[in-house]
Design an enzyme around this catalytic site. Structure first.
Site, PDB file in Angstrom:
ATOM      1  N   LYS A 296       0.848  -1.209   0.000  1.00 61.73           N
ATOM      2  CA  LYS A 296       0.000   0.000   0.000  1.00 61.73           C
ATOM      3  C   LYS A 296       0.875   1.248   0.000  1.00 61.73           C
ATOM      4  CE  LYS A 296      -1.434   1.690   4.039  1.00 61.73           C
ATOM      5  NZ  LYS A 296      -1.266   3.096   4.464  1.00 61.73           N
ATOM      6  N   ASN A 297       1.857   1.271   0.897  1.00 64.97           N
ATOM      7  CA  ASN A 297       2.632   2.510   1.052  1.00 64.97           C
ATOM      8  C   ASN A 297       3.604   2.755  -0.087  1.00 64.97           C
ATOM      9  OD1 ASN A 297       1.220   3.127   3.301  1.00 64.97           O
ATOM     10  ND2 ASN A 297       2.824   2.561   4.767  1.00 64.97           N
TER      11      ASN A 297
ATOM     12  N   ARG B 256      -4.249  11.104   4.463  1.00 64.21           N
ATOM     13  CA  ARG B 256      -3.096  11.994   4.564  1.00 64.21           C
ATOM     14  C   ARG B 256      -2.144  11.840   3.367  1.00 64.21           C
ATOM     15  NH1 ARG B 256       0.694  14.721   7.816  1.00 64.21           N
ATOM     16  NH2 ARG B 256       2.721  14.109   7.019  1.00 64.21           N
TER      17      ARG B 256
ATOM     18  N   CYS C  48      -4.721  13.537  12.913  1.00 61.74           N
ATOM     19  CA  CYS C  48      -4.541  12.105  12.666  1.00 61.74           C
ATOM     20  C   CYS C  48      -4.447  11.411  14.005  1.00 61.74           C
ATOM     21  CB  CYS C  48      -3.265  11.899  11.861  1.00 61.74           C
ATOM     22  SG  CYS C  48      -2.894  10.190  11.580  1.00 61.74           S
TER      23      CYS C  48
ATOM     24  N   ARG D   8       0.828  15.176  12.791  1.00 63.06           N
ATOM     25  CA  ARG D   8       1.599  14.836  11.593  1.00 63.06           C
ATOM     26  C   ARG D   8       1.766  16.087  10.733  1.00 63.06           C
ATOM     27  NH1 ARG D   8      -0.586   9.228   9.263  1.00 63.06           N
ATOM     28  NH2 ARG D   8       1.411   9.230   8.196  1.00 63.06           N
ATOM     29  N   PRO D   9       2.761  16.901  11.066  1.00 61.62           N
ATOM     30  CA  PRO D   9       2.950  18.153  10.337  1.00 61.62           C
ATOM     31  C   PRO D   9       3.457  17.918   8.918  1.00 61.62           C
ATOM     32  CG  PRO D   9       4.700  17.829  11.958  1.00 61.62           C
ATOM     33  CD  PRO D   9       3.764  16.680  12.110  1.00 61.62           C
ATOM     34  N   VAL D  10       3.455  18.977   8.110  1.00 60.46           N
ATOM     35  CA  VAL D  10       3.964  18.872   6.730  1.00 60.46           C
ATOM     36  C   VAL D  10       5.119  19.852   6.501  1.00 60.46           C
ATOM     37  CG1 VAL D  10       1.848  17.997   5.660  1.00 60.46           C
ATOM     38  CG2 VAL D  10       2.163  20.456   5.885  1.00 60.46           C
TER      39      VAL D  10
ATOM     40  N   LEU E  16       8.260  19.673   6.699  1.00 60.16           N
ATOM     41  CA  LEU E  16       9.432  19.209   5.931  1.00 60.16           C
ATOM     42  C   LEU E  16       9.108  19.116   4.429  1.00 60.16           C
ATOM     43  CD1 LEU E  16      10.637  16.490   8.470  1.00 60.16           C
ATOM     44  CD2 LEU E  16      11.668  18.738   8.079  1.00 60.16           C
TER      45      LEU E  16
ATOM     46  N   ASP F 190       5.038   0.953  11.945  1.00 62.70           N
ATOM     47  CA  ASP F 190       3.811   0.328  11.431  1.00 62.70           C
ATOM     48  C   ASP F 190       3.629  -1.114  11.919  1.00 62.70           C
ATOM     49  OD1 ASP F 190       3.224   2.663  10.145  1.00 62.70           O
ATOM     50  OD2 ASP F 190       3.908   1.996   8.173  1.00 62.70           O
TER      51      ASP F 190
ATOM     52  N   ILE G 182       8.826   7.363  16.719  1.00 63.43           N
ATOM     53  CA  ILE G 182       8.384   8.090  15.517  1.00 63.43           C
ATOM     54  C   ILE G 182       7.005   8.711  15.744  1.00 63.43           C
ATOM     55  CG2 ILE G 182       7.843   7.850  13.052  1.00 63.43           C
ATOM     56  CD1 ILE G 182      10.056   5.647  13.064  1.00 63.43           C
TER      57      ILE G 182
ATOM     58  N   ARG H 176      -8.540   0.088   5.011  1.00 62.46           N
ATOM     59  CA  ARG H 176      -7.703   1.109   4.352  1.00 62.46           C
ATOM     60  C   ARG H 176      -6.401   0.513   3.858  1.00 62.46           C
ATOM     61  NH1 ARG H 176      -7.699   6.870   7.062  1.00 62.46           N
ATOM     62  NH2 ARG H 176      -6.455   7.089   5.185  1.00 62.46           N
TER      63      ARG H 176
HETATM   64  N1  EPU Z   1       7.231  14.732  10.265  1.00 60.80           N
HETATM   65  C1  EPU Z   1       7.471  16.057  10.533  1.00 60.80           C
HETATM   66  N2  EPU Z   1       7.296  16.956   9.509  1.00 60.80           N
HETATM   67  C2  EPU Z   1       6.916  16.582   8.271  1.00 60.80           C
HETATM   68  C3  EPU Z   1       6.687  15.228   8.001  1.00 60.80           C
HETATM   69  C4  EPU Z   1       6.852  14.316   9.033  1.00 60.80           C
HETATM   70  O1  EPU Z   1       7.826  16.424  11.658  1.00 60.80           O
HETATM   71  O2  EPU Z   1       6.798  17.458   7.393  1.00 60.80           O
HETATM   72  C5  EPU Z   1       7.414  13.748  11.360  1.00 60.80           C
HETATM   73  C6  EPU Z   1       6.157  12.912  11.629  1.00 60.80           C
HETATM   74  O3  EPU Z   1       5.278  13.592  12.502  1.00 60.80           O
HETATM   75  C7  EPU Z   1       6.738  11.651  12.238  1.00 60.80           C
HETATM   76  C8  EPU Z   1       8.046  11.482  11.472  1.00 60.80           C
HETATM   77  O4  EPU Z   1       8.348  12.771  10.917  1.00 60.80           O
HETATM   78  O5  EPU Z   1       7.032  11.845  13.609  1.00 60.80           O
HETATM   79  C9  EPU Z   1       7.986  10.462  10.344  1.00 60.80           C
HETATM   80  O6  EPU Z   1       6.826  10.705   9.547  1.00 60.80           O
HETATM   81  P1  EPU Z   1       6.824  10.445   7.988  1.00 60.80           P
HETATM   82  O7  EPU Z   1       6.740  11.730   7.270  1.00 60.80           O
HETATM   83  O8  EPU Z   1       7.959   9.541   7.635  1.00 60.80           O
HETATM   84  O9  EPU Z   1       5.447   9.695   7.805  1.00 60.80           O
HETATM   85  P2  EPU Z   1       4.615   9.647   6.449  1.00 60.80           P
HETATM   86  O10 EPU Z   1       5.539   9.699   5.331  1.00 60.80           O
HETATM   87  O11 EPU Z   1       3.516  10.629   6.523  1.00 60.80           O
HETATM   88  C10 EPU Z   1       4.664   7.063   6.099  1.00 60.80           C
HETATM   89  C11 EPU Z   1       3.684   5.939   6.060  1.00 60.80           C
HETATM   90  C12 EPU Z   1       3.147   5.666   7.474  1.00 60.80           C
HETATM   91  C13 EPU Z   1       4.345   5.340   8.364  1.00 60.80           C
HETATM   92  C14 EPU Z   1       5.365   6.479   8.337  1.00 60.80           C
HETATM   93  C15 EPU Z   1       6.631   6.190   9.119  1.00 60.80           C
HETATM   94  C16 EPU Z   1       2.684   6.101   3.882  1.00 60.80           C
HETATM   95  C17 EPU Z   1       1.492   6.394   3.061  1.00 60.80           C
HETATM   96  N3  EPU Z   1       2.573   6.289   5.188  1.00 60.80           N
HETATM   97  O12 EPU Z   1       3.950   8.216   6.562  1.00 60.80           O
HETATM   98  O13 EPU Z   1       2.320   4.529   7.354  1.00 60.80           O
HETATM   99  O14 EPU Z   1       3.912   5.130   9.692  1.00 60.80           O
HETATM  100  O15 EPU Z   1       5.752   6.739   6.963  1.00 60.80           O
HETATM  101  O16 EPU Z   1       7.265   5.057   8.631  1.00 60.80           O
HETATM  102  O17 EPU Z   1       3.713   5.694   3.363  1.00 60.80           O
HETATM  103  C18 EPU Z   1       0.541   3.095   7.915  1.00 60.80           C
HETATM  104  O18 EPU Z   1       0.728   2.482   6.858  1.00 60.80           O
HETATM  105  O19 EPU Z   1      -0.200   2.641   8.834  1.00 60.80           O
HETATM  106  C19 EPU Z   1       1.202   4.382   8.141  1.00 60.80           C
HETATM  107  C20 EPU Z   1       0.756   5.274   9.009  1.00 60.80           C
END
Ligand code: EPU
Length: 422
Positions: free
Chosen positions: A22-23, A91, A115, A120-122, A124, A309, A331, A401
């Site tokens: 999925k991811n 997201r 969430c 889960r900020p954006v 970065l 995960d 994380i 999902r």
């Molecule tokens: N973070 C920030 N700023 C940002 C982005 C992330 O501070 O701009 C923080 C997050 O809050 C978190 C850490 O960085 O503490 C890592 O988050 P990441 O951005 O890596 O998460 P993501 O890319 O949004 C993906 C997976 C998640 C998985 C995480 C961590 C997908 C669609 N989602 O999310 O999968 O938990 O990486 O490995 O790929 C799931 O499948 O159940 C799931 C939640």
């Protein structure tokens, strides 16, 4: 709303196929926006998150056809605005930002909302796209991106407070493939899903080196072409069924896995005293419960560390494993929603500040429980398979999902589970 009824004391035995990831699928589907030629993407799991992504691509103007796991996307003429009503459901919709900006020089995507697994900020993602020269305006809950002078390669460190970002790395990589000049991403995420996206982009004609390491170098190209691509197996689905196999199994074999992606999961299962055996090619694994399993300590970390995960599923396993185990999620420190529900089934778990202290109990008893998010729901299914009696899992849409036909796969292994449609 569907619910799942899991009848406990099951013994799972036999073989199933693991679905595509999925991811990995979600950003790859979004990346098809980068070309005006058709792309064929295979082994896309039939789960609601991939269906949301396809709806978003359709709303953006792409032609999308789906026939079971094979998806054809032709984004010949697209618009830059992703509708809030679709984006708010998932997201991962934010991964259309990079491709839209690269292809059209503008994008408008809603800010993702709250969430349940934590803040889960954006920031970065925005830092990366700003670095490439995008102007960003946030208004009315929407992020507007424009690149009046085109995107230009840059050097960016993407590390955050909780380590690297998976979708942030993806977004920047997808924007940089069509930017002018060289982009270097430092502190990039190394997850297999990032490597899979890079492989897809490379096949489209992108110039990317270093995916799977902390430093990714991208040299922008003028255009990309359509490709035919197969996504990697889902390492989290595989890990979840490996845990099912040791909690309630007697020889569960999973086909279509990748041993390298499962190293951390395998290490913890072996450390807890269970049996895990891969074939020589590393694409099939058999798990069995050990004779005297023992609790262990787990700390989540970016790949190749133990995946966040898989944290909830292991908490469920440790709930009935003798000894005291400490599970820390670095994380997503708030990602312990499963624990309150597991406690209703008789588990002894104390959650404090990003850590769960689990004291193994002899057995759990089935109860009505509430799914709260994808992986927490999977943990409840696992607990239900192991428990005495019947576990009724409400709000099962969370599990749909990300797990393709989980009930059918459990039935195939001889477990007793029913989906009640309401
Ligand atoms: N973070 C920030 N700023 C940002 C982005 C992330 O501070 O701009 C923080 C997050 O809050 C978190 C850490 O960085 O503490 C890592 O988050 P990441 O951005 O890596 O998460 P993501 O890319 O949004 C993906 C997976 C998640 C998985 C995480 C961590 C997908 C669609 N989602 O999310 O999968 O938990 O990486 O490995 O790929 C799931 O499948 O159940 C799931 C939640």
């Amino acid at each position: 709303m569907d619910k799942l009824i899991v009848h406990g004391n099951s013994t799972l035995k036999g073989t199933i196929n693991i679905s595509g990831s999925k991811n990995a699928s979600l950003p790859i589907l979004a990346a098809a926006l980068l070309t005006d030629e058709p792309c064929i993407i295979r082994r896309v799991p039939d789960v609601s998150d991939t269906n949301y992504m396809l709806q978003i691509l359709r709303a953006l103007g792409a032609d999308v056809e789906r026939s079971s796991g094979t998806v054809r996307i032709h984004a010949a003429n697209i618009v830059p605005e992703a509708p809030y009503d679709l984006v708010r459901r998932m997201r991962a919709s934010i991964c259309v930002m990079g491709p839209l900006l690269a292809r059209l020089g503008q994008a408008c995507v809603s800010l993702p909302g709250g969430c349940v697994i934590g803040d889960r900020p954006v920031d970065l993602h925005l830092k990366g796209l700003k670095g490439l020269g995008a102007d960003i305006d946030v208004e009315g809950g929407n992020m507007h991106f424009t690149a009046p002078n085109g995107l230009k390669g840059c050097e960016i460190d993407l590390s955050g407070k909780h380590g690297p970002t998976v979708l942030g790395t993806d977004n920047l990589m997808m924007a940089a493939v069509l930017a002018e000049g060289r982009t270097i991403i430092e502190s990039a995420a190394c997850e297999p899903e990032v490597v899979d996206l890079a492989d897809f982009l490379i096949q489209m004609g992108a110039k990317i080196e270093g995916a799977g390491t902390r430093r990714i170098t991208i040299d922008g190209v003028g255009s990309l072409k359509g490709v035919d691509y197969t996504v990697i197996p889902d390492r989290i689905e595989a890990g979840t069924f490996m845990v099912a196999g040791v909690m309630a199994g007697d020889g569960v074999t999973l086909n279509r896995v990748n041993r390298d992606h499962l190293a951390a999961t395998t290490r913890v299962l072996l450390e807890s005293g269970h049996l895990v055996e891969f074939n020589e090619a590393g694409d099939r694994v058999t798990v069995r419960p050990g004779e005297a399993p023992q609790g262990c300590n787990i700390t989540t970390a970016p790949f190749p560390g133990f995946p966040t995960d898989m944290q909830a599923q292991f908490t469920a396993m440790l709930a009935t494993t003798s000894g005291i185990s400490v599970v820390e999620d670095t994380i997503f420190p708030q990602r312990f929603m499963q624990c309150a529900e597991l406690k209703r089934m008789g588990a002894d778990i104390r959650v404090d500040n990003g850590t769960a202290i689990v004291t193994g109990v002899e057995s759990l008893s089935g109860a009505p429980v509430m799914a709260s998010d994808l992986r927490a729901s999977a943990a409840l299914v696992l607990a239900g398979l192991r428990a005495r009696g019947k576990t009724e899992i409400l709000r099962v849409y969370h599990i749909d999902r990300g797990y393709e036909h989980i009930d059918e796969k459990i039935l195939q292994l001889g477990g007793a589970v029913e989906r009640v449609r309401e």
